[in-house]
Motif scaffolding. Sequence first.
Motif: not given
Length: 255
Positions: A155-156, A183-184, A186-190, A212-214
């Motif tokens: 994620g970093q 992972d979830p 890191a995805t949320a941070k992104l 994610q698109a939504a």
Amino acid sequence: MTDSKTKFVCRDVKVAYGDFEALHGIDIDIPDRGVTSFIGPSGCGKSTFLRCFNRMNDTIEGCKVTGSLRMDGQDIHDPSLDPVLLRARVGMVFQKPNPFPKSIYDNIAYGPRIHGLTSTKDELDALVETSLRRAGLWNEVKDRLKLSGTGLSGGQQQRLVIARAIAVNPEVILMDEPASALDPIATAKLEDLIDELKERYCIIIVTHSMAQAARVSDKTAFFYMGNLIEFDDTERVFTRPKNSQTQDYIEGRTG
């Protein structure tokens, strides 16, 4: 909120790999500022179309792009337009994080050095810090700028790559499945980062995740078998699609 100004105007864009036509005459206007997502099943042409915006398809042998694709009114296939300079204006973040095998600092400083964006070490230091701050990474790496970027978590690394793209002052950031290897958490941070960046940049994201698109996008384009089926405000596409093919895909009946 999306800016009403248009960044890209695409008319009858077709992409062929040899005799195989992957995209069949795409017409779309991509707004400036905000997030536009491309959704659709695997192999429908999403990533192929994404690569049109920074002419990455030029690097694929046997790939031919036709039609009109204009950025701020300028034809991006104009012979006078240097593709290298275009790619500085239109940054790209790939599916798998791809930091250079250099220090965190040098990952960010590489582009500004090549393009001559700073004239002193202090200016470069400030640009590196600003880019890392915008990518939400500064506080995590400020004490280890000399260490290799490849030593960061996935994620970093992805946020480092975004910081690297930001450092050359782009107008557009293309993202091709940027969270698929994360992972979830890191995805949320992104996704939080994308939400912050859209105030400043035109962001176009290809995602296999409709959720994610939504969550992240203002506009959504649904592609199917090389055709653009529907393009509208994200909420409308997901709640009141105009096309039955879109409805079938969103409800899981095709894919």
